[in-house]
Scaffold this active site. Structure first.
Site, PDB file in Angstrom:
ATOM      1  N   ALA A   1      29.195  37.091  71.738  1.00 52.48           N
ATOM      2  CA  ALA A   1      28.675  37.387  73.071  1.00 52.48           C
ATOM      3  C   ALA A   1      27.273  36.797  73.183  1.00 52.48           C
ATOM      4  CB  ALA A   1      28.622  38.900  73.275  1.00 52.48           C
TER       5      ALA A   1
ATOM      6  N   GLY B   1      32.300  38.277  68.973  1.00 47.85           N
ATOM      7  CA  GLY B   1      33.373  38.095  69.956  1.00 47.85           C
ATOM      8  C   GLY B   1      34.181  36.824  69.726  1.00 47.85           C
TER       9      GLY B   1
ATOM     10  N   GLU C   1      36.673  37.615  67.172  1.00 45.65           N
ATOM     11  CA  GLU C   1      37.639  38.554  67.758  1.00 45.65           C
ATOM     12  C   GLU C   1      38.614  37.850  68.696  1.00 45.65           C
ATOM     13  OE1 GLU C   1      34.223  41.194  68.866  1.00 45.65           O
ATOM     14  OE2 GLU C   1      35.662  42.731  68.276  1.00 45.65           O
TER      15      GLU C   1
HETATM   16  N1  DAK Z   1      24.050  34.323  72.089  1.00 47.18           N
HETATM   17  C1  DAK Z   1      23.148  33.568  72.727  1.00 47.18           C
HETATM   18  N2  DAK Z   1      22.674  32.410  72.253  1.00 47.18           N
HETATM   19  C2  DAK Z   1      23.131  32.012  71.055  1.00 47.18           C
HETATM   20  C3  DAK Z   1      24.072  32.753  70.319  1.00 47.18           C
HETATM   21  C4  DAK Z   1      24.558  33.970  70.893  1.00 47.18           C
HETATM   22  N3  DAK Z   1      25.486  34.719  70.306  1.00 47.18           N
HETATM   23  N4  DAK Z   1      24.316  32.110  69.161  1.00 47.18           N
HETATM   24  C5  DAK Z   1      23.555  31.007  69.191  1.00 47.18           C
HETATM   25  N5  DAK Z   1      22.850  30.931  70.315  1.00 47.18           N
HETATM   26  C6  DAK Z   1      21.903  29.898  70.723  1.00 47.18           C
HETATM   27  C7  DAK Z   1      20.597  30.012  69.971  1.00 47.18           C
HETATM   28  O1  DAK Z   1      19.765  30.974  70.569  1.00 47.18           O
HETATM   29  C8  DAK Z   1      20.068  28.603  70.109  1.00 47.18           C
HETATM   30  O2  DAK Z   1      19.560  28.454  71.415  1.00 47.18           O
HETATM   31  P1  DAK Z   1      18.029  27.887  71.667  1.00 47.18           P
HETATM   32  O3  DAK Z   1      17.141  28.803  70.914  1.00 47.18           O
HETATM   33  O4  DAK Z   1      18.078  26.499  71.081  1.00 47.18           O
HETATM   34  O5  DAK Z   1      17.861  27.915  73.148  1.00 47.18           O
HETATM   35  C9  DAK Z   1      21.318  27.747  70.029  1.00 47.18           C
HETATM   36  O6  DAK Z   1      22.406  28.618  70.353  1.00 47.18           O
HETATM   37  C10 DAK Z   1      21.575  27.189  68.638  1.00 47.18           C
HETATM   38  O7  DAK Z   1      21.541  28.266  67.740  1.00 47.18           O
HETATM   39  P2  DAK Z   1      20.621  28.291  66.410  1.00 47.18           P
HETATM   40  O8  DAK Z   1      19.402  27.477  66.613  1.00 47.18           O
HETATM   41  O9  DAK Z   1      20.458  29.707  66.029  1.00 47.18           O
HETATM   42  O10 DAK Z   1      21.568  27.527  65.394  1.00 47.18           O
HETATM   43  P3  DAK Z   1      21.649  27.742  63.822  1.00 47.18           P
HETATM   44  O11 DAK Z   1      22.559  26.663  63.319  1.00 47.18           O
HETATM   45  O12 DAK Z   1      20.291  27.856  63.210  1.00 47.18           O
HETATM   46  O13 DAK Z   1      22.364  29.159  63.624  1.00 47.18           O
HETATM   47  C11 DAK Z   1      24.072  30.821  64.051  1.00 47.18           C
HETATM   48  C12 DAK Z   1      23.684  29.322  64.071  1.00 47.18           C
HETATM   49  C13 DAK Z   1      25.455  30.933  64.687  1.00 47.18           C
HETATM   50  C14 DAK Z   1      24.137  31.319  62.598  1.00 47.18           C
HETATM   51  C15 DAK Z   1      23.005  31.620  64.832  1.00 47.18           C
HETATM   52  O14 DAK Z   1      22.804  30.999  66.097  1.00 47.18           O
HETATM   53  C16 DAK Z   1      23.402  33.062  65.058  1.00 47.18           C
HETATM   54  O15 DAK Z   1      23.299  33.898  64.178  1.00 47.18           O
HETATM   55  N6  DAK Z   1      23.839  33.353  66.295  1.00 47.18           N
HETATM   56  C17 DAK Z   1      24.190  34.727  66.675  1.00 47.18           C
HETATM   57  C18 DAK Z   1      25.530  35.121  66.155  1.00 47.18           C
HETATM   58  C19 DAK Z   1      25.878  36.561  66.487  1.00 47.18           C
HETATM   59  O16 DAK Z   1      25.135  37.499  66.113  1.00 47.18           O
HETATM   60  N7  DAK Z   1      26.992  36.739  67.163  1.00 47.18           N
HETATM   61  C20 DAK Z   1      27.441  38.078  67.531  1.00 47.18           C
HETATM   62  C21 DAK Z   1      26.954  38.407  68.909  1.00 47.18           C
HETATM   63  S1  DAK Z   1      27.384  40.066  69.372  1.00 47.18           S
HETATM   64  C22 DAK Z   1      32.281  43.885  73.857  1.00 47.18           C
HETATM   65  C23 DAK Z   1      32.995  42.803  73.493  1.00 47.18           C
HETATM   66  C24 DAK Z   1      32.443  41.863  72.606  1.00 47.18           C
HETATM   67  C25 DAK Z   1      31.174  42.056  72.108  1.00 47.18           C
HETATM   68  C26 DAK Z   1      30.459  43.164  72.484  1.00 47.18           C
HETATM   69  C27 DAK Z   1      31.024  44.101  73.368  1.00 47.18           C
HETATM   70  N8  DAK Z   1      32.849  44.883  74.775  1.00 47.18           N
HETATM   71  C28 DAK Z   1      34.116  44.534  75.417  1.00 47.18           C
HETATM   72  C29 DAK Z   1      32.312  46.167  74.783  1.00 47.18           C
HETATM   73  C30 DAK Z   1      30.668  41.058  71.209  1.00 47.18           C
HETATM   74  C31 DAK Z   1      29.443  41.102  70.652  1.00 47.18           C
HETATM   75  C32 DAK Z   1      28.977  39.931  69.924  1.00 47.18           C
HETATM   76  O17 DAK Z   1      29.626  38.931  69.745  1.00 47.18           O
END
Ligand code: DAK
Length: 263
Positions: A66, A111, A114
């Site tokens: 997400a 997500g 998932e």
């Molecule tokens: N959201 C927003 N932006 C993201 C992102 C994300 N999940 N993942 C990456 N980006 C963005 C980064 O902010 C960066 O943007 P700028 O800063 O350049 O503007 C760009 O993508 C490139 O990312 P990185 O610079 O971080 O790239 P790296 O290679 O260094 O790292 C990474 C890649 C994938 C390891 C890292 O970006 C990372 O950890 N990203 C977050 C991953 C994460 O935590 N995902 C889980 C999100 S929570 C629900 C249903 C579903 C959900 C919730 C509720 N309901 C139905 C209730 C789901 C929740 C989730 O998925």
């Protein structure tokens, strides 16, 4: 609908949805979710589509979860809307009658993992990484990850992934039985297309019946599952496809399925 965050293509019975926010690693924002839902509805209504493939745009990610930046701005009402739509979308994906294959070409996190888990099976590129890192954000998976992952890879491995939020490689995901095949980065889409074409050439009635029998049976006890199979088998045998399949075998030729239900 004019899609901006996904690309939908349909070619010879194979639909392809590409999540298309490469600068944000295809993270799911509200608009992407809406477009994805719309595309799934259109696909569900199109009888000519035999298989759906999901993949991500760019070289780094399938879907990095997400959109955290957008999530962090939500008030309670927006969070509820996102949550409602999210669950509805995953429900629509899961209940599509055609097979859905995830072509995971990089990060599949939160997500993103998932969504892949809600598909019928997953092919991954060598550089793919899977994980449910929600715990690091102080939340838990919301697209069914706490339910589908343990069913697929077992309770203890799933808990380790969910509780640590650590990523696993494509090879580890393969060894867990989460991924059916690990492909070279370059070959992933071609390999997925090959298996999609193979399935698309089978009888439409039997493909749908087989998918439904497996899915419904897994939620039931064995006897109920076998009853589901029994009904599905009868439906298939009465179809024109079954007539063609059995006749082609007897006539020593390749079957040409038309996908008709009636004989
Ligand atoms: N959201 C927003 N932006 C993201 C992102 C994300 N999940 N993942 C990456 N980006 C963005 C980064 O902010 C960066 O943007 P700028 O800063 O350049 O503007 C760009 O993508 C490139 O990312 P990185 O610079 O971080 O790239 P790296 O290679 O260094 O790292 C990474 C890649 C994938 C390891 C890292 O970006 C990372 O950890 N990203 C977050 C991953 C994460 O935590 N995902 C889980 C999100 S929570 C629900 C249903 C579903 C959900 C919730 C509720 N309901 C139905 C209730 C789901 C929740 C989730 O998925």
């Amino acid at each position: 609908m004019d899609y901006k965050n996904i690309v939908l293509t349909v070619d010879e019975g194979i639909a392809n949805i590409t999540f298309n926010r490469p600068k944000a690693l295809n993270a799911i924002n509200g608009v992407l979710l809406k477009e994805f839902e719309h595309a799934l509805e259109a696909i569900a209504e199109n009888e000519d589509i035999r298989v759906l493939i999901l993949t991500g745009s760019g070289e780094k990610a399938f879907v990095a979860g997400a959109d955290i930046k957008e999530l962090s701005t939500y008030n309670a009402l927006q969070a509820k809307l996102f949550s409602r739509r999210g669950q509805s979308v995953i429900g629509k994906l899961q209940s599509l009658s055609i097979p859905v294959i995830a072509a995971v070409n990089g990060f599949a996190l939160g997500g993103g993992s998932e969504i892949a888990l809600a598909c019928d099976f997953i092919y991954a590129s060598k550089n793919a990484k899977f994980g449910l890192p929600e715990i690091n954000l102080g939340i838990i998976p919301g697209f069914g990850g706490t339910q589908r992952l343990p069913r697929l890879i077992g309770k203890n491995r799933a808990k380790e992934m969910i509780l640590t939020g650590k990523m696993i490689s494509a090879d580890e995901a393969f060894s867990y039985g989460m991924v059916n095949k690990v492909c070279s980065d370059e070959a992933l889409l071609a390999d997925v297309k090959t298996v999609a074409d193979e399935i698309a050439a089978k009888g439409k009635v039997s493909v749908r019946a087989a998918k439904e029998a497996v899915n419904r049976g897994l939620e039931a006890d064995l006897q109920t599952g076998c009853d589901i199979e029994c009904d599905a088998f009868a439906l298939c045998l009465a179809s024109e496809d079954a007539k063609e399949g059995t006749t082609a075998f007897i006539e020593k030729r390749k079957a040409v399925f038309k996908g008709c239900l009636t004989g």
